[in-house]
Design an enzyme around this catalytic site. Structure first.
Site, PDB file in Angstrom:
ATOM      1  N   HIS A 106     -12.317  -5.090   8.550  1.00 28.33           N
ATOM      2  CA  HIS A 106     -13.025  -4.876   7.286  1.00 28.33           C
ATOM      3  C   HIS A 106     -14.230  -3.957   7.475  1.00 28.33           C
ATOM      4  CE1 HIS A 106     -10.693  -8.541   6.683  1.00 28.33           C
ATOM      5  NE2 HIS A 106     -10.741  -8.304   5.389  1.00 28.33           N
TER       6      HIS A 106
ATOM      7  N   GLU B 101       0.804  -1.229   0.000  1.00 27.95           N
ATOM      8  CA  GLU B 101       0.000   0.000   0.000  1.00 27.95           C
ATOM      9  C   GLU B 101       0.833   1.273   0.000  1.00 27.95           C
ATOM     10  OE1 GLU B 101      -0.875  -2.742   1.433  1.00 27.95           O
ATOM     11  OE2 GLU B 101      -2.887  -3.072   0.654  1.00 27.95           O
TER      12      GLU B 101
HETATM   13  C1  TPP Z   1      -1.950  -4.749   3.857  1.00 25.22           C
HETATM   14  C2  TPP Z   1      -3.056  -5.538   3.247  1.00 25.22           C
HETATM   15  N1  TPP Z   1      -3.492  -5.252   2.004  1.00 25.22           N
HETATM   16  C3  TPP Z   1      -4.502  -5.918   1.435  1.00 25.22           C
HETATM   17  C4  TPP Z   1      -5.124  -6.937   2.098  1.00 25.22           C
HETATM   18  C5  TPP Z   1      -6.319  -7.682   1.452  1.00 25.22           C
HETATM   19  N2  TPP Z   1      -5.966  -9.108   1.255  1.00 25.22           N
HETATM   20  C6  TPP Z   1      -6.346 -10.061   2.137  1.00 25.22           C
HETATM   21  S1  TPP Z   1      -5.707 -11.566   1.732  1.00 25.22           S
HETATM   22  C7  TPP Z   1      -4.976 -10.942   0.335  1.00 25.22           C
HETATM   23  C8  TPP Z   1      -4.168 -11.859  -0.539  1.00 25.22           C
HETATM   24  C9  TPP Z   1      -3.047 -12.450   0.275  1.00 25.22           C
HETATM   25  O1  TPP Z   1      -2.277 -13.292  -0.537  1.00 25.22           O
HETATM   26  P1  TPP Z   1      -1.136 -14.159   0.133  1.00 25.22           P
HETATM   27  O2  TPP Z   1      -0.220 -13.284   0.919  1.00 25.22           O
HETATM   28  O3  TPP Z   1      -0.514 -14.969  -0.935  1.00 25.22           O
HETATM   29  O4  TPP Z   1      -1.881 -15.064   1.201  1.00 25.22           O
HETATM   30  P2  TPP Z   1      -2.983 -16.178   0.868  1.00 25.22           P
HETATM   31  O5  TPP Z   1      -4.327 -15.533   1.013  1.00 25.22           O
HETATM   32  O6  TPP Z   1      -2.731 -16.684  -0.532  1.00 25.22           O
HETATM   33  O7  TPP Z   1      -2.756 -17.252   1.891  1.00 25.22           O
HETATM   34  C10 TPP Z   1      -5.200  -9.570   0.216  1.00 25.22           C
HETATM   35  C11 TPP Z   1      -4.668  -8.718  -0.876  1.00 25.22           C
HETATM   36  C12 TPP Z   1      -4.653  -7.230   3.401  1.00 25.22           C
HETATM   37  N3  TPP Z   1      -5.209  -8.210   4.136  1.00 25.22           N
HETATM   38  N4  TPP Z   1      -3.634  -6.521   3.936  1.00 25.22           N
END
Ligand code: TPP
Ligand code: TPP
Ligand code: MG
Ligand code: MG
Lengths: 352, 351, 352, 351
Positions: free
Chosen positions: B153, B86
């Site tokens: 959220h 971000e």
């Molecule tokens: C700082 C931040 N930005 C955006 C999000 C929204 N978000 C939640 S899960 C996700 C994807 C996460 O991907 P990954 O790190 O690969 O974990 P996975 O869900 O695949 O286990 C996003 C973008 C967040 N939780 N935190």
């Protein structure tokens, strides 16, 4: 830390036209002289605010910024005024800024090296938070790429700033998008009082480039030509669509973090070694003399030009009025037109 | 709505944008979600400097499907999927704006604006005042609670960013306002934060203008309902609660005026004060936290500039400064309810 | 992405006592069954809030968390419920949390896998922001080091979270201080809809370890034993003062990012390949059968245990009351005693 | 003070801590800087779980020399120099607090708290409410302007963090209060943000108690000066400006009461309201920004809870929400000056 870099002797046949080389010398000497005079004024209590000395690092700053073309952009930190001057800032207005005057680039709104001139020479107005301009450089580089501009963004930060998350995000992002950007780390051995080994646990910062998927190189900040050549290579690669690069230029911060800091934490022997053998200004002057590019007289003439420039800047700064108090609330929103009109000059010259 | 339907919608509102964004109804009504998408679409058609960036906004169309279909129409140069970074989403916006583009950055949830806080408040908010360089950047994202999405959220971050000072902050409550304000935001040469209340996304429908230059001016509140006895000053999802309360109060012969701020910074003091001059009584309602919240500012403005006209204390109705809880019993106790609003208005009208 | 990992056949002579291996199987099957049942309930609209499926990644979660001792701490993300269960969370209370009930670990204050039990089994209560628990793990590890506790902190995040600045700060800091911490990246191929190559421009995350000065290893998340052995090694090294390590465990997220997401972006062939050949649950079951550690009957018995546990949890959750509305403002300050006294249970069971 | 001396002090205050921290005077007076150092020293002597972390706080003694000498006495395990990674400075504090330590983290300037904002507001502020785990963490740093340090070394971030809700926020104005409050903060089991106004560091001296258990309770305002006509509610460096204004006003027979909040969150509403009941007139003075600032909250509280007693509008005196400018003419115009305060008080007393 830095001492493990072998001093690479300057190339026998000269990489640049003599005028460019002479210009390098002028910039190096200007930076050194400016740094010394400003520190003296600061000690005498005649300079407000703060000064962040770039002494000992002139080779890094002149070297990297000289590799940029006019249309390229530079995103520096507090320590990189010499790079900004190399990119084209006007010393007079720089000094007006230090004294908080209306003719400074920020119209007195900020001081010291928190300066820039985007419209004029594509230098980002410096902010303190480290390394907060790195993500911004990503955006500029992305704009060049999208438009096929063949322009390059260059960002500089210090060794300590590499510990910050923004540094990682920016390098990673630039690699994912293969952006035309050059990441420069001015490794001057210390972050304020903190040595490299308390900031990271690897021998060099340059080697981190591999973990992002970009080339990385470590150069000797005591040798302006070595720095320039590495920067030039990275800039050309970026311009040709080859993506980002990381350059670690190694030197030592000869003075304290800022004007007030006696820097007792800097090992004396290290400092002596750098001042004796790795002075980017003297080294380059000797090189140009040896190469016959300049004569002793030329050097004196250059020094005289430097001192004239400083004195003119000083006079200009003190003659420039302070901003008008009533303007303090203007220029926050574009629509009030403050930045597109002549500012008030009624603040007098004696305030503060 | 049937309970089942309600659940589905709630899921949708909680960010579970499985369902496609949807379309206008025959008679031209659009949801808030559709209105926002239309605003972005039209501005991108109008000005090719406008581009979108954010997480999963391309092929996936965004967590709430706001940008569904945009990638096909505008291509990857103008609909940019980003890493989860971000600070750099904001930096990318600033840097590209400095080079003449007009970025609109989506935060997957407004909650994650805190992850870009430094670039927002230190760079984006302060750069123009120090340099004169215009930064036409829009940051947008779904905010607000009431959808059982719990602490991370459901946040309402507008007080933090309105305090920063260099960013205009918009919190529309209706589809037409959302469309008109977002279009104005994209055309504004200053940084703008545009908060989309996720509770409203699929719940509120209305007629929404289709003229390509339909704009709602930034900085203008709107008297949503006229009344004589008490003024409710509010914005965002709480506008709908206020109107519901006003209906109920009307049954009991309390005439309530509802002022929808629409823009929280800069604040339209004039419209607020004009209403207080009329009713002499103010309830300041917000879903954002009470302590040092938007409601505190509105109350302070009224206390300073409408003092002569006040016949009763300026009452705030707003949640405590606590994480938004998940459990329905807790979230309902946490958020201002229609009954709380009615009680506050009646207390004042009886003053 | 992941397909480039060669499937390493499980070691002939077994690395753990049969009871431990059987326990692994129980956890793997529990995770799988829980995941499937909860998704079904979610689709029927009978489960509030969100679910983040860990299906296909059970090998990673059971493998890494099994390497921790009771006194070690775990800092997971939204996706890592299986790791939390492995570390000791009680399924009943986990399910009460999903339904927002007072007997959930957060007393109904948070939902789904935003859960933890610090006092009970040293699992950090998950937060959404990525990877926000990484810096916190640094602090726990530093406390162990300072006290000579011989304890270890382990943090997990996903492939996408590695693009975030906090990831870098934490790894760097842990290397500078040589902290007893294990950094796990659950590389399930996607960050929501974003594939690895839009998150970073290097073939593996594991190789980034070198740029921090720590060992890094990439393992097959389809093989719980391979994961376990790598984690065990890293945990032992950390406990013995050898500093931090990075483990990248590769799998595929079989389901969508959350319950609502059909994950149309996942290449079908990739999904089929993983489900056919790299199913950590079936692979391990077959291995134990082949090794004669369990019989078909044992497996059925384990499955029966799993289903009983789920049904008990479900009953327990729905029977647990919602929190009392009046308690919404309690427990923000330690001094109000909310967390050290019995909570109100007057919220009924039918709310929402 | 001679001009030269003033300059030196100003430099010192601007963070140029060249000069050592200094010592108490013969007669036991201590500067704010010394009082803060004493509080930390005593608490570290008392409780070995207490430790310090931050940038350059060890050998160098911190940018303002608060921790000068601490490394020698307490060693590197309890005086920890950190990388430039504010998110992780906070995370390190939280994690070690979860394991039973009591961290006190120094931010080199309060300005850089924005660089750790997410860990502060998302983790530190919200964790206890969700988990029941106590987080005895103190975050401290130099805040405030008036020292020609410009935008990035002059911020007053208390409104942002007071809004977060899970962190107590302290802004002392005097050496004794600073010492007593910081000692209370270190002993508090909740997160505490302790803001040290850098203008005060070396300027204000007074007698400061030396008893090891001298504490000032968190959450209690203090009537610094009694008066009958108008109340000034303020905190931090502005307390000194308010007292200066009160002296001048006394010459003109305006009797001003000065309430020093000391703690801005949780707010001591009772002391504030008691004063307004007496004077019926309130000027709310802050150095933090006006819009959605601490002053807005105080005004809102007065408008809601002391309405019956008010004989005049509640007037705020506070700077606009803009970057703190560098140039003396601009910074002086930006910050509330004694003359502004006098004018506001006189306007109300004439009401
Ligand atoms: C700082 C931040 N930005 C955006 C999000 C929204 N978000 C939640 S899960 C996700 C994807 C996460 O991907 P990954 O790190 O690969 O974990 P996975 O869900 O695949 O286990 C996003 C973008 C967040 N939780 N935190
Ligand atoms: C985010 C952030 N934290 C702290 C500071 C305070 N600070 C200013 S300069 C500095 C040291 C920087 O060291 P380095 O990055 O090596 O740059 P140098 O000053 O050596 O050029 C620090 C800690 C800052 N400017 N930004
Ligand atoms: Mg450095
Ligand atoms: Mg992933």
């Amino acid at each position: 830390m830095a001492t493990d870099v072998k001093k690479s002797a300057p190339a026998g046949d000269r990489p640049l036209p003599d005028e460019r080389l002479t210009e390098f010398l002028y910039l190096l000497k200007l930076a050194r002289y400016f740094d010394e005079r400003m520190e003296a004024l600061y000690r005498q209590g005649r300079l407000p605010g703060a000064i962040y000395s770039g002494r000992g690092q002139e080779g890094t700053h002149v070297g990297v910024a000289s590799a940029l073309e006019e249309q390229d952009s530079l995103f520096p930190t507090h320590r990189d005024l010499t790079a900004q001057l190399t990119k084209g800032l006007d010393l007079k207005r720089v000094m007006a800024q230090f004294w908080g005057r209306i003719d400074g680039y920020t119209r007195g709104r900020d001081g010291n090296s928190h300066i820039g001139d985007w419209a004029g020479n594509r230098t980002f107005t410096v902010m303190s938070h480290l390394p907060i301009a790195y993500p911004v450089a990503v955006g500029a580089a992305w704009a060049y790429q999208r438009r096929g501009d063949r322009r390059v963004a260059m960002a500089i930060c210090g060794d300590g700033a590499t510990s910050n998350g923004r540094w990682h995000e920016s390098l990673n992002w630039s690699a994912v998008f293969r952006l035309p950007v050059v990441w420069v780390v001015n490794n001057n051995g210390f972050a304020y009082s903190t040595p490299n080994d308390r900031e990271f646990a690897v021998p060099t910062i340059a080697e981190r480039a591999a973990s992002y998927g970009m080339p990385g190189v470590r150069v000797d900040g005591g040798d302006v030509l070595e720095v320039y050549q590495a920067a030039r290579e990275a800039v050309d690669r970026a311009r040709d669509g080859g993506g980002p690069s990381l350059i670690e230029s190694v030197s030592l911060r000869w003075r304290g973090h800022a004007g007030h800091d006696p820097a007792k934490y800097t090992p004396e022997q290290l400092l002596e070694e750098f001042m004796a053998n790795r002075d980017p200004v003297r080294n380059f002057e000797e090189y140009l003399l040896a190469q016959g590019v300049v004569t002793k007289e030329d050097v004196d003439e250059i020094q005289a030009r430097v001192e004239r420039a400083f004195d003119e800047g000083y006079e200009y700064a003190l003659a420039s009025p302070f901003p008008e108090p009533g303007d303090a609330t203007k220029g926050n929103w574009v629509e009030d037109g403050y930045w597109t009109s002549e500012p008030g000059r009624g603040g007098g010259t004696e305030a503060g | 709505m049937t309970a089942a339907k309600a659940k589905a919608v709630e899921a949708g509102a909680a960010g579970h944008g499985a369902e496609p964004r949807g379309k206008r109804t025959e008679d031209g009504q659009a949801t808030y979600l559709i209105a926002i998408a239309e605003a972005l679409w039209e501005e991108m058609e109008r000005d090719e400097r406008v581009y979108l960036l954010g997480e999963d906004i391309g092929d996936y169309g965004g967590a709430f499907k706001v940008t569904e279909g945009f990638l096909d129409r505008f291509g990857p140069d103008r609909v940019v999927d980003t890493p989860i970074a971000e600070e750099t989403i904001v930096g990318m916006s600033v840097g590209s704006a400095m080079e003449g583009l007009r970025p609109v950055a989506e935060f997957q949830y407004a909650d994650f604006m805190s992850s870009g806080f430094d670039e927002i408040t230190t760079v984006l908010s302060r750069y123009h005042y120090r340099s004169g360089v215009p930064l036409p950047v829009v940051l947008r994202g779904p905010s607000g609670g009431g959808v059982r999405a719990s602490s991370f959220h459901s946040i309402n971050p507008e007080p933090w960013f309105a305090h920063a000072g260099g960013i205009k902050v918009l919190c529309p409550a209706f589809p037409a306002d959302a469309k008109g304000l977002l279009k104005s935001a994209v055309r504004d040469d200053n940084p703008v934060l545009f908060l989309e209340h996720k509770w409203i996304y699929r719940r509120i429908k209305e007629q929404v203008p289709e003229e390509p230059d339909f704009l709602i001016p930034i900085g203008q509140a709107n008297v949503r309902r006229e009344g004589d006895d008490v003024t409710i000053v509010t914005y965002g999802a709480m506008v709908h609660k206020a109107l519901e309360a006003a209906d109920a109060l009307a049954q009991r012969d309390v005439s309530t005026e509802v002022v929808d701020l629409r823009t929280v910074y800069p604040l339209d003091e004039e419209t607020v004060l004009r209403s207080i001059e009329k009713t002499s009584r103010a309830v300041v309602l917000s879903e954002s936290y009470r302590f040092v919240g938007i409601g505190a500012e509105v109350s302070a403005v009224i206390a300073e500039k409408a003092f002569e006209h006040l016949d009763a204390p300026v009452v705030r109705v707003s949640p405590p400064n606590l994480p938004v809880p998940f459990s329905p019993t807790l979230e309902d106790a946490f958020l201002p309810q229609v009954s709380d609003i009615e009680a506050a208005v009646e207390r004042l009208s009886a003053w």
